[in-house]
Design an enzyme around this catalytic site. Structure first.
Site, short mmCIF file in Angstrom:
data_model
loop_
_atom_site.label_atom_id
_atom_site.label_comp_id
_atom_site.label_asym_id
_atom_site.label_seq_id
_atom_site.Cartn_x
_atom_site.Cartn_y
_atom_site.Cartn_z
N GLY A 8 11.46 6.83 0.73
CA GLY A 8 10.49 7.16 -0.44
C GLY A 8 10.45 8.85 -0.44
O GLY A 8 9.48 9.25 -1.01
N GLY A 12 5.74 12.32 -4.50
CA GLY A 12 4.41 11.82 -3.87
C GLY A 12 4.46 12.15 -2.23
O GLY A 12 4.71 13.21 -1.88
N ASP A 59 18.42 1.89 -2.01
CA ASP A 59 17.04 1.10 -2.26
C ASP A 59 16.92 0.30 -1.00
O ASP A 59 17.41 -0.77 -0.51
CB ASP A 59 17.13 0.19 -3.44
CG ASP A 59 16.28 -0.51 -3.97
OD1 ASP A 59 15.25 -0.55 -3.26
OD2 ASP A 59 16.29 -0.70 -5.17
N ASN A 86 7.68 4.96 3.90
CA ASN A 86 6.83 5.47 2.81
C ASN A 86 7.07 4.74 1.73
O ASN A 86 6.28 4.37 1.01
CB ASN A 86 6.98 7.06 2.74
CG ASN A 86 6.22 7.33 1.20
OD1 ASN A 86 5.27 7.30 1.11
ND2 ASN A 86 7.18 7.69 0.37
N TYR A 152 0.13 -6.94 -4.81
CA TYR A 152 0.22 -5.58 -4.14
C TYR A 152 -0.74 -5.57 -2.83
O TYR A 152 -0.31 -5.17 -1.98
CB TYR A 152 -0.24 -4.57 -5.39
CG TYR A 152 -0.52 -3.27 -4.66
CD1 TYR A 152 0.79 -2.63 -4.12
CD2 TYR A 152 -1.62 -2.45 -4.19
CE1 TYR A 152 0.78 -1.28 -3.18
CE2 TYR A 152 -1.55 -1.50 -3.63
CZ TYR A 152 -0.48 -0.72 -3.23
OH TYR A 152 -0.64 0.58 -2.56
N LYS A 156 0.33 -5.00 1.05
CA LYS A 156 -0.23 -4.06 1.91
C LYS A 156 -0.97 -4.89 3.03
O LYS A 156 -1.25 -4.03 4.29
CB LYS A 156 -1.16 -3.12 1.37
CG LYS A 156 -0.30 -2.16 0.18
CD LYS A 156 0.74 -1.43 1.12
CE LYS A 156 1.35 -0.43 0.43
NZ LYS A 156 2.60 0.56 1.19
N VAL A 185 -5.03 8.34 -4.33
CA VAL A 185 -4.41 9.49 -4.19
C VAL A 185 -3.37 9.78 -5.58
O VAL A 185 -2.93 8.72 -6.27
CB VAL A 185 -3.11 9.07 -3.24
CG1 VAL A 185 -2.35 10.69 -2.81
CG2 VAL A 185 -3.80 8.94 -1.97
N THR A 187 -0.73 10.49 -7.34
CA THR A 187 0.78 10.73 -7.35
C THR A 187 1.47 9.95 -8.58
O THR A 187 0.61 9.79 -9.65
CB THR A 187 1.38 10.11 -6.06
OG1 THR A 187 1.21 8.85 -5.96
CG2 THR A 187 0.80 10.75 -4.84
N PHE A 189 2.05 6.87 -8.61
CA PHE A 189 1.50 5.61 -8.15
C PHE A 189 1.12 4.90 -9.40
O PHE A 189 1.44 3.78 -9.63
CB PHE A 189 0.67 5.62 -6.99
CG PHE A 189 0.12 3.90 -6.69
CD1 PHE A 189 0.61 3.65 -5.76
CD2 PHE A 189 -0.88 3.68 -7.01
CE1 PHE A 189 0.21 2.12 -5.28
CE2 PHE A 189 -1.37 2.47 -6.81
CZ PHE A 189 -0.74 1.74 -5.85
#
Length: 251
Positions: A8, A12, A59, A86, A152, A156, A185, A187, A189
């Protein structure tokens, strides 16, 4: 010559890590989906810091492609000292009964399975080399859940568990394993989560000063630059204005 592999890497945290590792004299293997942007970043860092860079267009969800492209690297490029897992994303913020199953698949395939595909290959190289450090980019969403975060957060939480499992499994080989878990953060995202809705994405950070990608890259560099006998297992980083997913100090 020290080598870092970053997934990634075109935006970011991944791009910030690539910048910092290049600055520190690492040669790099940068993995991302966007060929034009990846090649542009690689050329910039190679020219600026005079480091060798390999670019791999892939990917991480595609197990066959990831395996082929990594195993196709020349032998000397398999001497990876640091792996930064990442690549990851969030899509949507709907309650579980309204979630888009396609979004679920993308998050699970990227955040969990993609991380596993890359780690399986690179950890075997590290075992052969008898050294290495794996840094998994988790999230505070892997420590708690919030409304609409369901899948999500689940991905995580999986990264959190996998990080602990890797630490145990790779301990006999002297390989370090660390999770870095950012809070808010700024970015791409939120723009990705809200599928390009910039106004909605901007509201996430309204009234407070969020972290930036460089803050996380600095933390990752701190982790990997510790002495050989030191492993930082787990790190949580939030902006000063954020206490948890629910409590923020917005002006």
């Amino acid at each position: 010559m020290r080598t870092a592999l970053i997934t990634g890497a075109t935006s970011g945290i991944g791009e910030a890590c690539a910048h910092l590792f290049a600055q520190q004299g690492y040669r790099m293997i940068l993995v991302a989906r966007k060929q034009d942007k990846l090649e542009k970043i690689a050329k910039h860092f190679a020219d600026k810091y005079a480091v060798e860079i390999k670019t791999l267009i892939a990917d991480v969800r595609d197990k066959v492609a990831v395996t082929d492209i990594l195993e196709g690297l020349p032998g000397d490029w398999k001497q990876v000292d640091v792996l930064v897992n990442n690549a990851g994303l969030s899509l949507g913020l709907e309650p579980i009964d309204q979630g888009d199953t396609s979004d679920w698949d993308t998050m699970i395939d990227t955040n969990v399975k993609g991380l596993l595909y890359v780690t399986k290959i690179v950890s075997n190289w590290m075992i052969s080399n008898k050294k290495g450090h794996i840094v998994n980019i988790g999230s505070t969403a892997g420590k708690e859940v919030y409304p609409g975060g369901n899948v999500y957060c689940a991905t995580k939480h999986a990264v959190d568990a996998l990080n602990k499992g890797m630490r145990v499994d790779l301990l006999p080989h002297g390989i370090k394993v660390t999770a870095v878990n950012p809070g808010m953060v700024e970015t791409e995202f939120s723009k990705t989560r809200f599928k390009g809705d910039e106004a909605r994405a901007d509201k996430v950070y309204e009234g407070l000063e969020p972290l930036i990608a460089q803050d996380i890259a600095d933390a990752i560099w701190f982790v990997v630059s510790r002495p050989a006998h030191v492993n930082i297992d787990d790190m949580i980083i939030r902006p000063t204005a954020q206490a948890n997913s629910y409590v923020t100090n917005r002006k």
